[in-house]
Design an enzyme around this catalytic site. Sequence first.
Site, mmCIF file in Angstrom:
data_model
loop_
_atom_site.group_PDB
_atom_site.id
_atom_site.type_symbol
_atom_site.label_atom_id
_atom_site.label_comp_id
_atom_site.label_asym_id
_atom_site.label_seq_id
_atom_site.Cartn_x
_atom_site.Cartn_y
_atom_site.Cartn_z
ATOM 1 N N ASN A 119 -7.146 1.789 3.731
ATOM 2 C CA ASN A 119 -6.060 1.589 4.691
ATOM 3 C C ASN A 119 -6.519 1.506 6.140
ATOM 4 O OD1 ASN A 119 -4.063 1.542 2.725
ATOM 5 N ND2 ASN A 119 -3.771 3.752 2.775
ATOM 6 N N HIS A 164 0.824 -1.212 0.000
ATOM 7 C CA HIS A 164 0.000 0.000 0.000
ATOM 8 C C HIS A 164 0.857 1.261 0.000
ATOM 9 C CE1 HIS A 164 -4.260 -1.481 1.122
ATOM 10 N NE2 HIS A 164 -3.587 -2.465 0.559
#
Length: 327
Positions: free
Chosen positions: A97, A69
């Site tokens: 996230n 990420h």
Amino acid sequence: MYSQKLVSSFIVELLVCLWIIGAANGKGLKMGFYKKTCPKAENIVKSVTEQTISRTPSLAPALLRMHFHDCFVRGCDGSVLLNSTSTTKSEKDAAPNLTLRGFQVIDAIKAQLEKACPGVVSCADTLALAARDAVVKINGPSWKVPTGRRDGRVSLASEALTNLPPPFFNITQLKNLFSSKGLSVKDLVVLSGAHTIGVSHCPPFTNRLYNFTGKGDSDPSMDPNYVAALKRKCKPNDSTTTVKMDPGSSKKVDTHYYLLVSNRKGLFQSDAALLNDNFTRSYVRTKATGNEAKFFNDFKASMVKMGKMGVLTGSDGEIRKKCTVVN
């Protein structure tokens, strides 16, 4: 005069292109970057990571996911580690996230690094090294991690939303996104294999169970027995339950994930999408029969490639004292 301006414009565009290519290829990174400035850096990262994973093995896939990420948004610059401020919502608070875990591990490693070598080792390198060491600790493959990344100063939740591949992407969308990051179709199917470890909360796939086309139906591409099993675990609107992404082998890095995908038991639409392209389908079916060593080699190569995406080196960015805030 016109020709001079044309030449000047061409040179500027060429330099920009070369800079982009250099960033994409990890120019400025090298093995043992901290050998002289912080000789124990990589040992410190490895020691803290191994101690943590020994206590909490589930943080291994979490750290790997965090590295992924980070790299997909602004490159591997540690921007995912920054906290939001009073004026800016950071990447870590973006919807994709919110389920990231392991930030405390990076903070603990960074604290030890700052004691040994203040202001030397970047948070971006810390995360890249920790992700590798965590996977190795659970008997996964090890890959080379060239270092020298510097930390970004910008972290925007909006960019996480537009740069991270959502679980509902089809194969065309996935290929386009990976291509925009300098990654190939092979990298796409190989890195998807990271779903061999870890868990997911229910929301990323419940639409496949209860309302796939808006008519209260299930995704016809998913094995009906698997749909039934998932429905027993995930009720509509359940946002707390977790399920294994690779049931039967969720704590081991292996090729079992590809067997599930080939049997229409991929958890996400993006997993199932791998069967909708000739190359990715062939790779899935080949790895479904085993050949773990070949997958490990492919995985190592793709991880090295991903780890070089959009890095900041030289005088770009900074070396944060704390990974959660800019200096």
